[in-house]
Design a protein around this motif. Structure first.
Motif, short mmCIF file in Angstrom:
data_model
loop_
_atom_site.label_atom_id
_atom_site.label_comp_id
_atom_site.label_asym_id
_atom_site.label_seq_id
_atom_site.Cartn_x
_atom_site.Cartn_y
_atom_site.Cartn_z
N ALA A 49 0.82 -1.21 0.00
CA ALA A 49 0.00 0.00 0.00
C ALA A 49 0.86 1.26 0.00
CB ALA A 49 -0.94 0.00 1.21
N VAL A 50 1.95 1.23 0.77
CA VAL A 50 2.85 2.38 0.82
C VAL A 50 3.42 2.66 -0.57
CG1 VAL A 50 5.00 3.28 1.77
CG2 VAL A 50 3.42 2.04 3.25
N GLY A 51 3.83 1.62 -1.26
CA GLY A 51 4.36 1.80 -2.60
C GLY A 51 3.34 2.34 -3.57
N PHE A 52 2.09 1.97 -3.38
CA PHE A 52 1.03 2.46 -4.26
C PHE A 52 0.75 3.94 -4.02
CE2 PHE A 52 -3.36 3.15 -5.61
CZ PHE A 52 -3.38 2.53 -6.85
N ILE A 53 0.79 4.35 -2.74
CA ILE A 53 0.46 5.74 -2.38
C ILE A 53 1.64 6.68 -2.65
CG2 ILE A 53 -0.22 7.25 -0.48
CD1 ILE A 53 -1.58 4.76 0.77
N VAL A 54 2.83 6.29 -2.22
CA VAL A 54 4.02 7.15 -2.39
C VAL A 54 5.13 6.35 -3.07
CG1 VAL A 54 3.68 8.91 -0.64
CG2 VAL A 54 4.50 6.67 0.06
N PRO A 55 4.99 6.08 -4.36
CA PRO A 55 5.98 5.24 -5.06
C PRO A 55 7.39 5.81 -5.06
CG PRO A 55 4.52 6.34 -6.63
CD PRO A 55 3.94 6.56 -5.27
N ARG A 56 7.51 7.13 -4.95
CA ARG A 56 8.85 7.73 -5.01
C ARG A 56 9.72 7.31 -3.83
NH1 ARG A 56 5.40 11.72 -3.34
NH2 ARG A 56 5.92 12.79 -1.37
N TRP A 57 9.11 6.86 -2.73
CA TRP A 57 9.89 6.40 -1.58
C TRP A 57 10.78 5.22 -1.95
CZ3 TRP A 57 6.37 6.46 3.43
CH2 TRP A 57 6.02 7.79 3.71
N PHE A 58 10.36 4.45 -2.94
CA PHE A 58 11.11 3.25 -3.32
C PHE A 58 11.95 3.46 -4.58
CE2 PHE A 58 7.22 1.07 -1.32
CZ PHE A 58 7.78 1.16 -0.06
N ASP A 59 12.03 4.70 -5.06
CA ASP A 59 12.82 4.98 -6.26
C ASP A 59 14.30 4.65 -6.06
OD1 ASP A 59 10.61 5.78 -7.62
OD2 ASP A 59 11.05 7.93 -7.56
N VAL A 60 14.77 4.71 -4.82
CA VAL A 60 16.18 4.46 -4.54
C VAL A 60 16.59 3.04 -4.92
CG1 VAL A 60 15.75 3.71 -2.17
CG2 VAL A 60 17.96 4.70 -2.76
N PHE A 61 15.61 2.13 -4.99
CA PHE A 61 15.91 0.73 -5.32
C PHE A 61 15.93 0.47 -6.83
CE2 PHE A 61 13.81 0.32 -1.08
CZ PHE A 61 14.94 -0.06 -0.38
N VAL A 62 15.66 1.51 -7.62
CA VAL A 62 15.59 1.35 -9.07
C VAL A 62 16.70 2.16 -9.72
CG1 VAL A 62 14.13 1.60 -11.11
CG2 VAL A 62 13.08 1.10 -8.89
N PRO A 63 17.49 1.55 -10.61
CA PRO A 63 18.54 2.31 -11.31
C PRO A 63 17.93 3.50 -12.05
CG PRO A 63 18.78 -0.04 -11.71
CD PRO A 63 17.48 0.13 -11.02
N LEU A 64 18.69 4.57 -12.16
CA LEU A 64 18.17 5.79 -12.78
C LEU A 64 17.71 5.56 -14.21
CD1 LEU A 64 20.79 8.40 -11.45
CD2 LEU A 64 18.40 8.12 -10.72
N ASP A 65 18.42 4.69 -14.94
CA ASP A 65 18.05 4.46 -16.34
C ASP A 65 16.79 3.62 -16.49
OD1 ASP A 65 19.45 2.25 -15.30
OD2 ASP A 65 20.00 1.55 -17.30
N LYS A 66 16.26 3.10 -15.38
CA LYS A 66 15.04 2.28 -15.46
C LYS A 66 13.86 2.90 -14.73
CE LYS A 66 17.53 -2.07 -15.94
NZ LYS A 66 17.04 -3.23 -16.62
N LEU A 67 14.06 4.07 -14.14
CA LEU A 67 12.99 4.69 -13.35
C LEU A 67 11.74 4.96 -14.17
CD1 LEU A 67 14.55 7.24 -10.83
CD2 LEU A 67 13.03 5.32 -10.33
N ASN A 68 11.92 5.33 -15.43
CA ASN A 68 10.78 5.72 -16.25
C ASN A 68 10.12 4.55 -16.98
OD1 ASN A 68 10.95 8.48 -15.62
ND2 ASN A 68 12.55 8.78 -17.17
N GLU A 69 10.57 3.33 -16.71
CA GLU A 69 9.96 2.18 -17.39
C GLU A 69 8.52 1.97 -16.98
OE1 GLU A 69 12.42 -1.28 -16.92
OE2 GLU A 69 13.53 -0.83 -18.74
N GLY A 70 8.15 2.45 -15.79
CA GLY A 70 6.78 2.28 -15.33
C GLY A 70 5.97 3.55 -15.41
N ALA A 71 6.43 4.53 -16.20
CA ALA A 71 5.71 5.80 -16.31
C ALA A 71 4.49 5.63 -17.21
CB ALA A 71 6.63 6.87 -16.87
N ASP A 72 3.52 6.50 -17.01
CA ASP A 72 2.31 6.48 -17.83
C ASP A 72 2.57 7.21 -19.14
OD1 ASP A 72 0.76 5.14 -15.96
OD2 ASP A 72 0.30 7.00 -14.88
N MET A 73 2.66 6.45 -20.21
CA MET A 73 2.87 7.04 -21.53
C MET A 73 1.88 6.39 -22.48
SD MET A 73 7.03 6.98 -21.56
CE MET A 73 7.13 7.64 -23.21
#
Length: 652
Positions: free
Chosen positions: A594-618
């Motif tokens: 639930a925390v990840g759903f509400i504030v996903p940016r809290w877990f951005d540290v676990f994702v490499p910078l080049d992959k952060l946008n793979e789950g973006a809404d496009m």
């Protein structure tokens, strides 16, 4: 005479992992990956838990719910976990970030579930090693005193005090010395097996999986030749008790066994698959792993049932109750003690348990290590340092299970992590993957109101359905669940706008069916199609259309029913502080989703910078059918990712 080259020997024993084209470590061979994945799946649950579950539901009819559960529960989730790991090339958090940025919490909850299990799994291996050490004596020390040896010498935990009112008390204090020593030794072996990555693990699994298979064949031959072994084997495959199929117990037991046996929900399948060749045959590998796992436990059970016949056990005897621990530490050791050459058989048996447990232990830890290695900070740190730090922390956490109340704490944590937390996180995996993937496409096509009403009704139907089923009756629960689902879909279709792109085939015949397809099938079907562009290249097996339907509409309701049994069970343990603590810990892990759903940016540290946008809404709108090959899914030449959002493809 030349000088001995220690470095050359070391590199042969602990080779560096080869690199894939994108620079990621990769397995030495396909066999290494499959054996490592099987090592995570095949463990104590196959050798000890499976026969105890079958004993309570004995007869050939057992295999009907067992194989139904395998095909509708185990294999679909296994394909999902391996496919997303292979496609997104990262930890479970990275993979679920690729599905959608709001589902990173699901990935982290999966990893924490596996790590929590690892911290108490290794102390169980410590008990096995205690038996292994004692097996080298001329007379086995548990001969004639199996229960006393197990409870007093190995576990060494005083009995809890259960007052008529108030909370259960545990008088034991301090640590059990031998358990601590073996725990440290087993954690060292875990570290040794995976500190250098898949290059090292790819060597170790040939031992941890190959040796137990050979030894089990030897033990199987000895067990089925025991006096009266035939009677035990007949209990397994020589009876037909069709009346048991009318009871929910056998179906629940079969679903639970498949679920816990294959090992989905711990994260290691996704982590291991991320080190696979990008275009490995995911579906075929998944089936090999699933069928090998089932084959091992089904065949190995003949050895246990041979022992059951030898000891004269009967399923209807109220004085006999088999469980994972009783089979491994009481039933089989007692039978071994009566065999000629008992020490030799004891050594082989506990060596098998130890090696199977070791392969499961380093698989459970691997998902956590991969998480750190793939994080933004971990990419600047050596894997050896990360592995060492994780193992030391895990060992320190394991010490609480090595205490003089540790057995009861372990039982409590095992109960609620497996029966509640694990089932929930896999339910969350299925629901989020089949609902959130490219959901923006659905919003544009039929509108947000239709999508959210459908999604809310989909989840609410499972939650209220099982709640009413427990409060009133199963039939009432089914009625409420189906009723909510049908009504929510009708409302969603009525309020939804006509899609710009028609649905495929039958669903595109009129706007109503087309809207229903977009809200009910598009996300999971598009996930299947996008994954197939990676895992089904060339002549490799495709993820079938049926997988989409099963993953969305069959597997989650089954898991919801299973997890619902945990809450009534907790009521019986509400005065036990250890169960309260374990129950709370399970919920803390569940809350991560639930925390990840509400504030996903809290877990951005676990994702490499080049992959952060793979789950973006496009979204790129389209008014026509788009062929699968035109989608921007990464390949060797293009460098796009499965997370790149392009024109929605509506063809099946």
């Amino acid at each position: 005479m030349g000088r001995f080259d220690y470095k050359k020997v070391y590199k042969w024993l602990a080779p560096d992992a080869a690199k894939e084209d994108d620079g990621r470590d990769k397995w030495p061979s396909r066999a290494s990956f499959i054996l490592a994945a099987m090592g995570g799946a095949v463990g104590l649950g196959n050798l000890l838990r499976y026969p105890s579950v079958v004993f309570a539901n004995n007869g050939l009819q057992w295999f009907i719910p067992y194989f139904i559960a395998l095909f509708f529960l185990g294999i679909p989730v296994l394909i999902l976990e391996i496919a997303i790991g292979q496609a997104y090339r990262g930890s479970v958090v990275v993979a679920f970030n690729g599905i959608h940025k709001h589902t990173k919490g699901v990935g982290l909850a999966v990893i924490m579930t596996g790590f929590a299990v690892a911290t108490y799994y290794v102390p169980i291996l410590s008990w096995i090693m205690h038996y292994f050490r004692c097996s080298f004596r001329g007379t086995l020390p548990w001969t004639g005193r199996g229960e006393d040896f197990y409870l007093l010498d190995v576990i060494a935990n005083p009995d809890p005090i259960t007052p008529e009112t108030g909370y259960v008390e545990y008088p034991g204090r301090g640590l059990v010395g031998e358990t601590v020593g073996w725990c440290a030794f087993m954690w060292f072996l875990v570290w040794l097996s995976m500190y250098k990555g898949v290059g090292m693990t790819g060597r170790v699994v040939y031992v941890t999986m190959g040796v137990p298979v050979v030894i089990m064949i030897i033990i199987l031959g000895r067990s089925v030749s025991l006096d009266n072994a035939r009677e035990g084997i007949l209990l397994y495959v020589g009876e037909w008790n069709g009346g048991k199929l009318a009871s929910g117990q056998i179906w629940q037991a079969a679903a639970g066994q498949i679920f816990f046996s294959i090992g989905v929900g711990f994260g290691y399948f996704t982590s291991y698959a991320s080190y696979n060749s990008r275009f490995a045959n995911t579906v075929q590998d998944s089936l090999i792993i699933a069928f090998s796992n089932s084959a091992y436990e089904v065949i190995a059970a003949f050895a246990v049932f041979g022992v059951i016949g030898f000891l004269g056990y009967e399923p209807g005897d109220p004085s006999i109750s088999l469980s994972t621990f009783t089979v491994g530490f009481l039933t089989y050791p007692l039978a071994i003690a009566e065999m000629p050459g008992a020490p030799a058989w004891a050594i082989l048996f506990f060596l098998t348990l130890g090696l199977l447990g070791l392969s499961s232990a380093f698989a459970l830890v691997e998902s956590f290590v991969t998480l750190i290695c793939d994080s933004q900070m971990g990419q600047r740190t050596s894997r050896t340092l990360i592995s060492t730090t994780v193992i030391i922390c895990a060992f320190l956490l394991s010490l609480m299970y090595c205490s003089r109340f540790g057995f009861y704490l372990l039982d409590a944590v095992d109960t609620w992590i497996n029966n509640l937390c694990l089932v929930f996180v896999v339910w969350a995996e299925c629901v989020t993957a089949s609902t959130m993937y490219r959901y923006k496409d659905v919003l544009v096509q039929v509108g947000g109101i239709a999508y959210w009403i459908h999604s809310f009704g989909y989840i609410l139907s499972m939650v209220l359905g099982v709640a009413v089923g427990h409060a009133a009756s199963p039939s009432a629960g089914a009625g409420v669940g189906f009723g909510i689902f049908i009504v929510s879909n009708v409302i969603a279709v009525v309020l939804g706008k006509s899609p710009m792109s028609p649905a495929p085939g039958f669903w595109g015949k009129n706007p109503w069916l087309s809207k229903l397809w977009w809200i009910g099938f598009y996300p999971v079907n598009q996930l299947r199609r996008d994954l197939n562009l990676i895992v089904a290249t060339g002549n490799k097996w495709k993820i079938p259309v049926a997988w989409s339907v099963i993953l969305r509409y069959i597997t989650p309701p089954i898991l919801a029913i299973i997890v619902s049994f945990a809450y009534p069970a907790f009521y019986q343990k509400r005065n036990d502080p250890l169960h309260i603590a374990a129950f709370t810990m399970a919920h803390l892990i569940m809350i991560i989703t639930a925390v990840g759903f509400i504030v996903p940016r809290w877990f951005d540290v676990f994702v490499p910078l080049d992959k952060l946008n793979e789950g973006a809404d496009m979204y790129t709108p389209t008014h026509g059918m788009v062929e699968p090959h035109s989608m921007g899914v990464r390949d060797h030449e293009k460098g796009h990712g499965v997370g790149d959002k392009v024109s929605p493809s509506t063809s099946l």
